[in-house]
Write an enzyme that holds these catalytic residues in place. Structure first.
Site, PDB file in Angstrom:
ATOM      1  CB  CYS A 113     -74.903  58.549  46.110  1.00  0.00           C
ATOM      2  SG  CYS A 113     -75.015  59.884  47.163  1.00  0.00           S
ATOM      3  CG  HIS A 253     -71.435  56.194  47.702  1.00  0.00           C
ATOM      4  ND1 HIS A 253     -70.766  57.454  47.342  1.00  0.00           N
ATOM      5  CD2 HIS A 253     -72.313  56.598  48.453  1.00  0.00           C
ATOM      6  CE1 HIS A 253     -71.572  58.361  47.690  1.00  0.00           C
ATOM      7  NE2 HIS A 253     -72.786  57.873  48.394  1.00  0.00           N
ATOM      8  CG  ASN A 283     -72.050  61.207  50.076  1.00  0.00           C
ATOM      9  OD1 ASN A 283     -71.768  61.458  49.169  1.00  0.00           O
ATOM     10  ND2 ASN A 283     -73.284  60.668  50.628  1.00  0.00           N
TER      11      ASN A 283
END
Length: 331
Positions: A113, A253, A283
């Site tokens: 990520c 993020h 996500n």
């Protein structure tokens, strides 16, 4: 010589998976998901024969049309992804071929990520070397391809999407100012995919045990993400002689809305200066930050200070400090 973002685009699939849809798959509710992670819906690339390269090709072609540049002028493509089309060849090489970037080198990089944060530093350094004029950073993931839709703790989290940035040289005081990247391999047990690599190759056993999906121990990841994202972002601000008040936009993020809130509280930041779109995309791993930039582009002004922060499997995490190079409304 520095590298500056001169354009960006993105692609998200048309199909939407809502919390109500997920509640029909596992024992959960819209309220439970919204309260705990802040997600209402996510985009999914339904076609099993399409992967990250498909989304990347759409985003790159849109960028070429928007900027009026030719694919032959691209010197290189860096693709940050965890869910590439194949183990080999690279997804970047597929994107390059299908978009006509016949003069570009192309390779993939994987930092989970945190892929965008790592990828931006990597791509900018090709420009800073003085040998390249135009580099594309493609950051995208088809997270639904590694999501277990029988696991109520992880299946509400993930969606699909892809963003692309055009990086070019500048002698003006704009662009990527500084980056801090960190890693801690002790995080492996808490966030990983159990099988599919060279340590545990695919077999009937790994398939039967559902080991080809994301495995996460949420509490452990939550604590580290909040602490490490806030710490590295603040360290970056301070070592560049800035104050929190100087930052025009924080671009975190989009893993979990509670993580984002906790990071901003630790930074003592203004929530109105934070880019948040997790509620509609979920996500998307390496794509979350570029999707935010894409949605907020028309609000960005030349000279704005942007601070990114991301955390992912590994553990890997990091932060970029940028000085934006153009007025978004002009695009």
């Amino acid at each position: 010589m520095n590298a500056v973002i001169t354009g960006l685009e993105a692609y998200v699939p048309e199909d939407i998976l809502t919390n109500e849809d997920i509640s029909e798959m596992v024992d959960t509710t819209d309220e439970w998901i919204t309260t705990r992670v802040g997600i209402k819906e996510r985009r999914i690339l339904k076609d099993k024969n399409l992967g990250v390269s498909f989304m990347g090709i759409q985003a790159v072609n849109k960028l070429f049309q928007k900027k009026g540049i030719t694919p032959e002028s691209i010197d290189g493509i860096v693709c940050a992804t965890t869910t590439g089309d194949y183990h080999l060849p690279s997804t970047a090489s597929i994107i390059a071929w299908q978009t006509g970037c016949i003069n570009a080198f192309a390779f993939d990089m994987q930092a989970a990520c945190a892929g965008f944060v790592y990828g931006l530093e990597t791509a900018c350094n090709f420009i800073r070397s003085g040998r390249y004029q135009r580099i594309l950073l493609v950051a995208g993931d088809k997270m639904t391809s590694i999501t277990d839709y029988t696991d109520r703790t992880t299946c509400p989290l993930f969606g699909d999407g892809c963003g692309v940035l055009l990086l070019e040289p500048t002698e003006e005081p704009y662009g990527l100012i500084d980056t801090i990247l960190r890693s801690d391999g002790s995080g492996l047990p808490f966030l990983h995919m159990k099988a599919g690599g060279s340590v545990r190759i695919p077999s009937y056993e790994t398939i039967d045990n559902r080991e080809h999906y994301v495995y996460q121990e949420g509490k452990s990841v939550f604590k580290r993400a909040v602490t490490d994202m806030a710490h590295v972002a603040m360290e970056l601000v301070e070592r560049n002689g800035l104050k929190k008040e100087d930052i025009d936009w924080v671009v975190p993020h989009q893993a979990n809305l509670r993580i984002v809130d906790a990071v901003i509280n630790n930074l003592e930041g203004d929530i109105n200066k934070v880019m948040i779109n997790i509620q509609k995309y979920g996500n998307t791993s390496s794509a979350t930050i570029p999707l935010c930039l894409w949605e907020w582009e028309d609000r960005l002004k030349k000279g704005d200070y942007l601070l990114t922060a991301a955390f992912g499997a590994g553990y890997t995490w990091g932060s970029n400090l940028l000085k934006w190079g153009y007025d978004g409304k002009q695009t």
